[in-house]
Design an enzyme around this catalytic site. Structure first.
Site, PDB file in Angstrom:
ATOM      1  N   ARG A  95      26.386  21.969  35.461  1.00 55.53           N
ATOM      2  CA  ARG A  95      24.264  22.025  34.813  1.00 55.53           C
ATOM      3  C   ARG A  95      23.896  21.208  34.401  1.00 55.53           C
ATOM      4  O   ARG A  95      23.910  20.200  33.245  1.00 55.53           O
ATOM      5  CB  ARG A  95      23.824  23.590  34.889  1.00 55.53           C
ATOM      6  CG  ARG A  95      24.328  24.190  35.906  1.00 55.53           C
ATOM      7  CD  ARG A  95      24.277  25.727  35.535  1.00 55.53           C
ATOM      8  NE  ARG A  95      25.228  26.953  36.417  1.00 55.53           N
ATOM      9  CZ  ARG A  95      26.019  27.062  37.209  1.00 55.53           C
ATOM     10  NH1 ARG A  95      27.030  26.645  36.437  1.00 55.53           N
ATOM     11  NH2 ARG A  95      25.768  27.818  38.519  1.00 55.53           N
ATOM     12  N   HIS A 199      36.088  20.412  42.790  1.00 52.02           N
ATOM     13  CA  HIS A 199      35.845  21.715  43.470  1.00 52.02           C
ATOM     14  C   HIS A 199      36.987  22.884  43.885  1.00 52.02           C
ATOM     15  O   HIS A 199      36.169  23.145  45.133  1.00 52.02           O
ATOM     16  CB  HIS A 199      34.113  21.904  43.890  1.00 52.02           C
ATOM     17  CG  HIS A 199      33.689  22.754  42.767  1.00 52.02           C
ATOM     18  ND1 HIS A 199      33.716  24.289  43.789  1.00 52.02           N
ATOM     19  CD2 HIS A 199      33.285  22.861  41.715  1.00 52.02           C
ATOM     20  CE1 HIS A 199      32.876  25.103  43.025  1.00 52.02           C
ATOM     21  NE2 HIS A 199      32.381  24.798  41.949  1.00 52.02           N
ATOM     22  N   ASP A 280      33.070  31.718  34.406  1.00 53.29           N
ATOM     23  CA  ASP A 280      32.468  30.618  34.444  1.00 53.29           C
ATOM     24  C   ASP A 280      32.257  29.512  33.097  1.00 53.29           C
ATOM     25  O   ASP A 280      31.037  29.593  32.940  1.00 53.29           O
ATOM     26  CB  ASP A 280      31.163  31.073  35.263  1.00 53.29           C
ATOM     27  CG  ASP A 280      30.141  29.573  36.425  1.00 53.29           C
ATOM     28  OD1 ASP A 280      31.428  28.595  36.128  1.00 53.29           O
ATOM     29  OD2 ASP A 280      29.526  29.957  36.952  1.00 53.29           O
ATOM     30  N   GLU A 360      38.106  23.377  37.378  1.00 51.76           N
ATOM     31  CA  GLU A 360      38.355  22.140  36.630  1.00 51.76           C
ATOM     32  C   GLU A 360      37.848  21.171  35.810  1.00 51.76           C
ATOM     33  O   GLU A 360      37.708  21.218  35.273  1.00 51.76           O
ATOM     34  CB  GLU A 360      35.958  21.846  37.279  1.00 51.76           C
ATOM     35  CG  GLU A 360      35.766  23.136  38.952  1.00 51.76           C
ATOM     36  CD  GLU A 360      34.517  23.215  38.500  1.00 51.76           C
ATOM     37  OE1 GLU A 360      33.296  22.058  38.297  1.00 51.76           O
ATOM     38  OE2 GLU A 360      33.854  24.383  38.345  1.00 51.76           O
TER      39      GLU A 360
END
Length: 404
Positions: A95, A199, A280, A360
């Site tokens: 992000r 991913h 996450d 990741e």
């Protein structure tokens, strides 16, 4: 490759996993490009340079497809949910706060695509490079052999608002129960942020476990993960570096732990954002300097399922590690024909919440907006300078013990 000493495990993983050769002069009828080696067979697609299938034998000699995806390459472009299945997000993974960043005093505004608000109807931030990030585009296959494939992409100046052209090559190779990844990207005209990753959605049981349809039974170990990046309730880094105290929800460093072990703890609520219970999160990889990331035993993560016996140790040159426990899955994405249980009403042929886990390798998320972290030389690249490089090895073995 590291195996336990049982003869059954040795026989299982040594059994052949493919019955026929795959084409190396182009894709198969479903649009997949195949590479194979001892113990592994992997199928990739040009869309997002994505891994679509990965086969390995479990401890009983049963072939398991252990990554999520679709049966046919054509479906990746039409699926509205677009979960970034097995792809390379870019040109900047994770992000970007307010969809803005600054380089040399110039502020850039990039395509916003997540968390829409009245003030920002397209989104309050940018996830994985925008609406048309790299994992929404078809790469070019520049090389394909029996055990290796290389994809390339040219990302034009101004695409999704990012400055400068970027040329990137992604190479996947399989060898001796190991999947190697190398990503190289060059900023050819202007300084620009670059951060890539793989991913891939993992379920080491091939979604075929007849005891649970989630991946919460998988054991995770992050031996260098004593700290994580602090985030707000929409998962934007705040600038804080947080301690993962021993015994806490985010402690996977002091000992291996099943992913579902701590989800009933009060601390787990909101751990992955507002109203979200799960993971996450971005763990920092705190290794002693200097280090050789390839040294045996220096893996940054280990994922293991006692049910299938499949274990993967992840080695990388990257300094952070994101774990997503598929909190957002809700049973609407179908399994592939090569996965799951058939004709069992107790186990629908879909991916439920917590049915997988994404691992990741990458740099510190949001680092372009936190210069105090000192990540500029890892995330900002320009013409004439060093290229961006990511390397990782996924080393598979059979370990049927209850803990890794």
């Amino acid at each position: 490759m590291r195996l336990n000493t049982s003869l059954a495990a040795l026989a299982a993983i040594s059994a052949p996993i493919v019955a026929a050769d795959y084409p190396t002069n182009g894709p198969d009828k479903d649009g997949l490009y195949w590479i194979e080696s001892e113990g592994l067979s992997a199928g990739f697609i040009a869309y997002g340079a994505s891994i679509a299938k990965l086969f390995i034998n479990d401890q009983y000699g049963i072939k398991r497809d252990i990554v999520a995806g679709f049966d046919n390459a054509s479906y990746y472009e039409v699926d509205g949910q677009h979960p970034h299945f097995g792809s390379v997000p870019g040109r900047y993974a994770n992000r970007i706060q307010n969809s803005t960043f600054e380089i040399d005093g110039v502020t850039y505004k990039v395509d916003a695509n997540e968390n829409p608000t009245e003030e920002s109807p397209d989104g309050a931030d940018t996830l994985h490079g925008g609406h048309d990030g790299w994992d929404y585009r078809n790469f070019t296959v520049v090389s394909h052999t029996k055990d290796s494939i290389t994809f390339s992409i040219v990302d034009p100046d101004g695409k999704e608002g990012f400055p400068g052209e970027v040329v990137s090559y992604v190479t996947y190779t399989v060898r001796d129960y190991t999947w190697d990844i190398k990503m190289v990207a060059l900023a050819t005209t202007k300084k620009t942020p670059i951060m890539l990753s793989s991913h891939t959605y993992w379920n080491l049981d091939g979604f075929a476990n007849n005891e649970t349809n989630t991946a919460l039974n998988h054991t995770l170990y992050l031996p260098y993960g004593g700290q994580r990046v602090g985030v707000d309730n929409i998962l934007i880094p705040t600038g804080d570096i947080l301690a993962n105290k021993k015994g806490s929800v985010n402690d996977f460093w002091s000992a291996p732990k099943q992913i579902g072990t701590s989800l009933s703890d009060p601390e787990a609520e909101g751990n992955c954002g507002f109203g979200c219970t799960g993971y996450d999160n971005c763990w920092l990889v705190n290794r002693d300097q200097p280090y050789n990331w390839r040294d045996e035993g220096s893996f940054v993560a280990r994922l293991q399922s006692a049910w299938s016996g499949i274990q993967v140790d992840i080695y990388t040159d990257q300094d952070a590690f994101q774990v997503y426990s598929c909190n957002g899955q809700n049973g609407t994405l179908a399994l592939k024909e090569t996965q799951g249980l058939h004709d069992d009403p107790d186990f629908p042929r879909t991916i439920p919440q917590y049915g997988c886990v994404v691992l990741e390798v990458e740099d510190w998320i949001g680092g372009i907006n936190h210069p105090e972290w000192g990540r500029e030389n890892k995330q900002i690249f320009g013409p004439g300078g060093d290229p961006y490089v990511l390397q990782a090895s996924y080393v598979f073995s059979i370990n049927s013990t209850a803990s890794s």
